[in-house]
Design a protein around this motif. Sequence first.
Motif, PDB file in Angstrom:
ATOM      1  N   LEU A 291      10.730   7.404   2.223  1.00 15.02           N
ATOM      2  CA  LEU A 291      10.667   8.421   3.275  1.00 15.02           C
ATOM      3  C   LEU A 291      10.204   9.801   2.807  1.00 15.02           C
ATOM      4  N   LEU A 292      10.081  10.016   1.483  1.00 15.52           N
ATOM      5  CA  LEU A 292       9.672  11.344   0.999  1.00 15.52           C
ATOM      6  C   LEU A 292       8.172  11.412   0.744  1.00 15.52           C
ATOM      7  N   PRO A 293       7.431  12.176   1.559  1.00 15.27           N
ATOM      8  CA  PRO A 293       5.978  12.213   1.379  1.00 15.27           C
ATOM      9  C   PRO A 293       5.536  13.096   0.212  1.00 15.27           C
TER      10      PRO A 293
ATOM     11  N   LYS B 103       0.823  -1.202   0.000  1.00 14.07           N
ATOM     12  CA  LYS B 103       0.000   0.000   0.000  1.00 14.07           C
ATOM     13  C   LYS B 103       0.859   1.255   0.000  1.00 14.07           C
ATOM     14  N   VAL B 104       1.948   1.223   0.756  1.00  9.71           N
ATOM     15  CA  VAL B 104       2.848   2.378   0.745  1.00  9.71           C
ATOM     16  C   VAL B 104       3.365   2.606  -0.679  1.00  9.71           C
ATOM     17  N   ALA B 105       3.766   1.525  -1.336  1.00 10.03           N
ATOM     18  CA  ALA B 105       4.344   1.653  -2.671  1.00 10.03           C
ATOM     19  C   ALA B 105       3.313   2.146  -3.693  1.00 10.03           C
ATOM     20  N   THR B 106       2.052   1.739  -3.541  1.00  9.50           N
ATOM     21  CA  THR B 106       1.078   2.089  -4.583  1.00  9.50           C
ATOM     22  C   THR B 106       0.206   3.281  -4.222  1.00  9.50           C
ATOM     23  N   GLU B 107       0.100   3.611  -2.940  1.00 11.65           N
ATOM     24  CA  GLU B 107      -0.910   4.605  -2.568  1.00 11.65           C
ATOM     25  C   GLU B 107      -0.367   5.908  -2.000  1.00 11.65           C
ATOM     26  N   GLY B 108       0.879   6.210  -2.220  1.00 13.29           N
ATOM     27  CA  GLY B 108       1.303   7.539  -1.783  1.00 13.29           C
ATOM     28  C   GLY B 108       2.542   7.585  -0.919  1.00 13.29           C
TER      29      GLY B 108
ATOM     30  N   ALA C  71       5.405   7.922   1.577  1.00 13.14           N
ATOM     31  CA  ALA C  71       5.456   8.380   2.962  1.00 13.14           C
ATOM     32  C   ALA C  71       4.182   9.121   3.372  1.00 13.14           C
ATOM     33  N   ALA C  72       3.434   9.702   2.414  1.00  8.57           N
ATOM     34  CA  ALA C  72       2.182  10.382   2.764  1.00  8.57           C
ATOM     35  C   ALA C  72       1.202   9.360   3.353  1.00  8.57           C
ATOM     36  N   TYR C  73       1.189   8.163   2.739  1.00  6.75           N
ATOM     37  CA  TYR C  73       0.346   7.086   3.256  1.00  6.75           C
ATOM     38  C   TYR C  73       0.788   6.698   4.670  1.00  6.75           C
ATOM     39  N   ILE C  74       2.097   6.640   4.879  1.00  6.05           N
ATOM     40  CA  ILE C  74       2.614   6.239   6.198  1.00  6.05           C
ATOM     41  C   ILE C  74       2.138   7.214   7.272  1.00  6.05           C
ATOM     42  N   ILE C  75       2.170   8.517   6.949  1.00  9.31           N
ATOM     43  CA  ILE C  75       1.773   9.521   7.944  1.00  9.31           C
ATOM     44  C   ILE C  75       0.303   9.345   8.328  1.00  9.31           C
ATOM     45  N   VAL C  76      -0.567   9.192   7.311  1.00  3.36           N
ATOM     46  CA  VAL C  76      -1.998   9.016   7.602  1.00  3.36           C
ATOM     47  C   VAL C  76      -2.214   7.723   8.393  1.00  3.36           C
TER      48      VAL C  76
END
Length: 448
Positions: free
Chosen positions: A204-206, A38-43, A45-50
């Motif tokens: 790591l770059l959102p 999901k991190v790779a396909t959905e955004g 680091a932005a996904y990680i923050i949410v």
Amino acid sequence: MASTSTTERGSWNSKLGFVLAAAGSAVGLGNIWAFPTKVATEGGAAYIIVYLICTFLIGFPVMVAELAIGRKSGKNPVGAFKALSSNKFFPLVGLWGIICGIMILSFYTVIAGWAFGYAFEEIFFFLNWETAANWLTDTEDGFRNAIIASVFMLGTIKIITAGISGGIEKATKFMMPLLIGIIVIMIAYVLTQPGASEGVREYLLPDFSRINAKLIFSAMGQAFFSLSLGMGALITYGSYLNKKENIPQAAAFVTLADVGIAILAGLLIIPSMYVAKEAGIDIFVGEELASSTNLVFQILPALFHSIGGATGLLLGVVFFLLLSIAALTSTISLLEVPVSFVIDEYKIQRKKAAWGVGLGVLVISIIVSFNTSLIGTFDSIFNNLGLPIGGLLTCVFVAFVWKTDSALTEMEFGFAGIRQTLFSKVWPIFIYVICPIAILYNIVSNFL
Ligand code: TRP
């Protein structure tokens, strides 16, 4: 009274045992397979923050609520809601949780079977036994899926029949530390490879422009799934918890372990993708990831094969065994919920209950094995939607029926000074207002 019923039902032997078992329930395919994908396909680091916001602000308070319900009642999810109020609706919430758990388990074992199969695929590949290796990688082969899913389910049943401290606790106590050790070793290896730094940067770059209602809904579902929330798994695990234990502290450990392993798994898998790319394996078609749901099952074996030799073999086998172990400690918790329900409510022996329920779920797994498109359907209904709804209703129950004050009284066992802490002021606000509104808002805005 409560203590005798706890002993008859079994209980955790030690605090560490409980934390490891609950962390074992949390850590699974959700962390190592779903999260990095999901991190790779959905955004990125932005996904990680949410995801982190959902985990700490929604998941953690709900986990505390589930554990308190479980320990106070000493029961399975249906029995727990019955024990704590005379309201007729909430036992149905428990039942809905049990149904979600059964359906999640039915497809979870199929994916776990893929992971388990790949451990052997690596060996057959190394030995040049092409036919056998190819058979193991064909995730569309229903017969193959059914066989491996069955092996997996039988293993789960075996551990559950051995009970709480002898089975679940003993198994996870040994498996969890091993898992973390192996992931760390693999990260150390991957990060020294060419291409890895590009992956770390990606990870790591959102890109905040990608945050929208769909991403937030997905991240919330992922948080619930990964923490094993919303279907009573932690009510059940909490029901085996000793009165001496500090519930908020245990929940914090489990949450941190779950998040920590997800982040570590991402740090292993995203850079691995770029190492694979550097080695000439196509991971992107244009801008899109070549295979999203199969990311872990296609790109990593390709990486292991390109490393080749004994090192590639060792890394491949160890990785997929590790993934299978992580999945096993999760299927244990998924099966334990309906089994505890049958034991408590129908007074059936653990062994019979485990075999009866386990083989019943296996029938659904076999159907899924032959129709893998059901995985997506079940995942949307019982996981993405079912778990947040379960979590929402759990909050409503604790806020308006059982009352957060009764929950805090339960938490005073094991945490004597809790009334003087900030936690006791803030947690009820989350259960009354923040969690229910956030969950409801996310569900509604996703559908609009
Ligand atoms: N949390 C596990 C994972 O991340 C899956 C899981 C185990 C689960 N028990 C659960 C999910 C109960 C929802 C409910 O893989």
